[in-house]
Write a protein that holds these residues in place. Structure first.
Motif, PDB file in Angstrom:
ATOM      1  N   ILE A 123      -4.362  -2.109  -7.676  1.00  0.00           N
ATOM      2  CA  ILE A 123      -5.389  -1.791  -6.684  1.00  0.00           C
ATOM      3  C   ILE A 123      -6.515  -2.817  -6.731  1.00  0.00           C
ATOM      4  O   ILE A 123      -6.994  -3.286  -5.691  1.00  0.00           O
TER       5      ILE A 123
ATOM      6  N   GLU B 273      -5.570   1.250   5.756  1.00  0.00           N
ATOM      7  CA  GLU B 273      -4.633   1.851   4.812  1.00  0.00           C
ATOM      8  C   GLU B 273      -5.174   1.789   3.386  1.00  0.00           C
ATOM      9  O   GLU B 273      -5.083   2.754   2.629  1.00  0.00           O
TER      10      GLU B 273
ATOM     11  N   ILE C 241       0.812  -1.209   0.000  1.00  0.00           N
ATOM     12  CA  ILE C 241       0.000   0.000   0.000  1.00  0.00           C
ATOM     13  C   ILE C 241       0.851   1.267   0.000  1.00  0.00           C
ATOM     14  O   ILE C 241       0.464   2.291  -0.576  1.00  0.00           O
ATOM     15  N   LYS C 242       2.038   1.216   0.604  1.00  0.00           N
ATOM     16  CA  LYS C 242       2.908   2.398   0.603  1.00  0.00           C
ATOM     17  C   LYS C 242       3.372   2.726  -0.811  1.00  0.00           C
ATOM     18  O   LYS C 242       3.448   3.894  -1.194  1.00  0.00           O
TER      19      LYS C 242
ATOM     20  N   LYS D 103       0.407   4.270  -2.650  1.00  0.00           N
ATOM     21  CA  LYS D 103       0.183   5.658  -2.246  1.00  0.00           C
ATOM     22  C   LYS D 103       1.225   6.593  -2.835  1.00  0.00           C
ATOM     23  O   LYS D 103       0.916   7.711  -3.255  1.00  0.00           O
TER      24      LYS D 103
ATOM     25  N   SER E 171      -8.180   4.126   2.612  1.00  0.00           N
ATOM     26  CA  SER E 171      -7.847   5.552   2.714  1.00  0.00           C
ATOM     27  C   SER E 171      -7.461   6.165   1.377  1.00  0.00           C
ATOM     28  O   SER E 171      -7.423   7.391   1.238  1.00  0.00           O
ATOM     29  N   ILE E 172      -7.174   5.338   0.371  1.00  0.00           N
ATOM     30  CA  ILE E 172      -6.795   5.888  -0.934  1.00  0.00           C
ATOM     31  C   ILE E 172      -8.018   6.226  -1.787  1.00  0.00           C
ATOM     32  O   ILE E 172      -7.884   6.817  -2.855  1.00  0.00           O
TER      33      ILE E 172
ATOM     34  N   GLN F 184      -1.507  10.883  -2.462  1.00  0.00           N
ATOM     35  CA  GLN F 184      -1.735   9.565  -1.869  1.00  0.00           C
ATOM     36  C   GLN F 184      -3.187   9.122  -1.945  1.00  0.00           C
ATOM     37  O   GLN F 184      -3.652   8.330  -1.130  1.00  0.00           O
ATOM     38  N   MET F 185      -3.921   9.620  -2.922  1.00  0.00           N
ATOM     39  CA  MET F 185      -5.333   9.262  -3.056  1.00  0.00           C
ATOM     40  C   MET F 185      -5.704   9.172  -4.525  1.00  0.00           C
ATOM     41  O   MET F 185      -5.170   9.894  -5.360  1.00  0.00           O
ATOM     42  N   ILE F 186      -6.644   8.286  -4.842  1.00  0.00           N
ATOM     43  CA  ILE F 186      -7.148   8.156  -6.203  1.00  0.00           C
ATOM     44  C   ILE F 186      -7.914   9.412  -6.581  1.00  0.00           C
ATOM     45  O   ILE F 186      -8.670   9.958  -5.781  1.00  0.00           O
TER      46      ILE F 186
ATOM     47  N   LEU G 185       0.376   7.700  -6.273  1.00  0.00           N
ATOM     48  CA  LEU G 185      -0.847   8.481  -6.449  1.00  0.00           C
ATOM     49  C   LEU G 185      -0.609   9.940  -6.085  1.00  0.00           C
ATOM     50  O   LEU G 185       0.168  10.240  -5.191  1.00  0.00           O
TER      51      LEU G 185
END
Length: 394
Positions: free
Chosen positions: A117, A323, A91-92, A95, A326-327, A101-103, A98
């Motif tokens: 993903i 985690e 996941i790191k 992120k 959260s993206i 750190q989000m889509i 991205l």
């Protein structure tokens, strides 16, 4: 095929602390990996003996990514030089690839990253199912943990539909479109429901959809027609051999702007739209393309995950879920009609419906009383695809 190890050589020479790891993405020949290992091991001899290289060195469907161990990130630009199918980014890494750190709310994302993903969603869903099974938990299908696991499986690609507005009298009735006037013939006349002509909602050439379909979708022209309030509907598939201009019938005389204008502003919610209500010029929305894929997810995943902590006693799995969700933005991304993917819950949950074939969102040409509608699909016992329809309002 020279670019991967050339980039790797430049990166390793600048940053001796680099470490090489296997990731997924594009396909590379085995000798590329071998050369990358040789170049990297000149700087870091520890690399060559790693199990990952010993296992995959002779595999044809592999690649590499370089990550830094204390190295400046500007020296490492091999994000999608890929890996053997079946391994996963953590996941790191997702992120870091991205923005913020989000889509993106629109769902636009690079294919390789979107595939990671989707694969991670399936992996976490499987972990939840294993947790339930291993702990012999007797949860029914409505339990929050079971439903969340199913929600993760809805994370997938969708294909937004681009349209061109055109006066109904000028549209090519053999083309894919929203709102009509559709192709009709002696064998497939304009349907009637409760003494009124049905409203044309969707006409779609299935052969155009097949290249992006996850299942053999068949051929012919799919048409969706609806009655008053959308309670009655008809989905029919017109065979390819029938779809010829010489077979096409004229539109019934009484169908014009006034007819559907009356329905749109009075009796129904989904009628053939008009470009100008006073002039009563009926229009259609010709479908131009649906090739650009976007990531689709079922609404507020982070909000749904909050209720899982009391049910899930595996702290490591809880952290992984936190985690991962959260993206995702809190809303479903698509506000436009799209093929496949998911849709936002209004009156019913997408996990309680069949797979989405076509999500009929309100823009640009439908109302649905501020709601949405879907054509769903499933495969019967013979492997043939069947279609259904449902809609909901706010």
């Amino acid at each position: 095929m020279r670019r991967p190890f050339r980039c790797l050589r430049e990166a390793t020479e600048r940053h001796p602390g680099l470490q090489v790891v296997i990731l997924a993405g594009i396909f590379c020949e085995g000798q590329v990996l071998t050369e990358c290992c040789r170049v990297a091991s000149r700087v870091n001899p520890d690399i060559a003996g790693r199990p990952s290289f010993g296992e995959y060195a002779n595999e044809p469907l592999i690649g590499l990514r370089v990550v830094g161990r204390g190295a400046p990130s500007d020296g490492i630009q091999l994000r999608t030089l890929a890996r053997r199918e079946g391994t996963a980014m953590n996941i790191k890494e997702i992120k870091s690839a991205l923005d913020a750190q989000m889509i993106n709310q629109s769902g636009e994302i690079k294919t390789e990253l979107g595939n990671f993903i989707i694969q991670m969603a399936k992996s976490i869903s499987s972990e939840i199912e294993n947790y339930i099974s291993d702990n012999k938990l007797d949860f029914d299908e409505y339990h929050p943990l079971v439903r969340f696991s199913k929600k993760l499986l809805l994370i997938s690609w969708c294909y937004p539909i681009s349209t061109k507005k055109i006066e109904a009298s000028r549209v090519n009735r053999l083309n894919s479109m929203f709102c009509g006037p559709f192709f009709i013939s002696k064998e497939f006349p304009w349907p009637e429901m409760d003494g009124r002509y049905a409203e044309p909602i969707v006409q779609l050439n299935l052969e155009e959809v097949q290249p992006i379909s996850p299942v053999p979708i068949g051929s012919g022209m799919l048409q969706l027609w609806a009655g008053e309030w959308g309670e009655d509907f008809l989905i029919r598939i017109i065979p390819p051999a029938e779809i010829e201009e010489e077979n096409m019938s004229l539109i019934p005389e009484c169908i014009k702007g006034e007819y559907y204008g009356e329905m749109r502003w009075g009796i129904t919610l989904i009628a053939w739209p008009e470009d100008d209500y006073k002039k009563k010029v009926p229009i259609a929305y010709e479908i131009t393309e649906f090739k650009l894929q976007k990531l689709s997810w079922p609404g507020d995943l982070e909000g749904l995950s909050f209720s899982l902590e009391e049910e899930l006693k595996d702290a490591q799995l809880v952290d992984k879920i936190r985690e991962f969700v959260s993206i995702f933005p809190c809303d479903h991304p698509s506000t436009e009609p799209h093929l496949f993917g998911s849709f936002d819950q209004i009156q019913y949950d997408p996990i309680d419906a069949n797979a989405t074939f076509l999500a009929l969102e309100s823009r640009p040409c439908f109302d649905w009383n501020s709601g949405n509608a879907q054509i769903s699909y499933w495969q019967n016992d013979k492997g043939e695809v069947e279609f259904g329809f449902a809609w909901s309002c706010q």
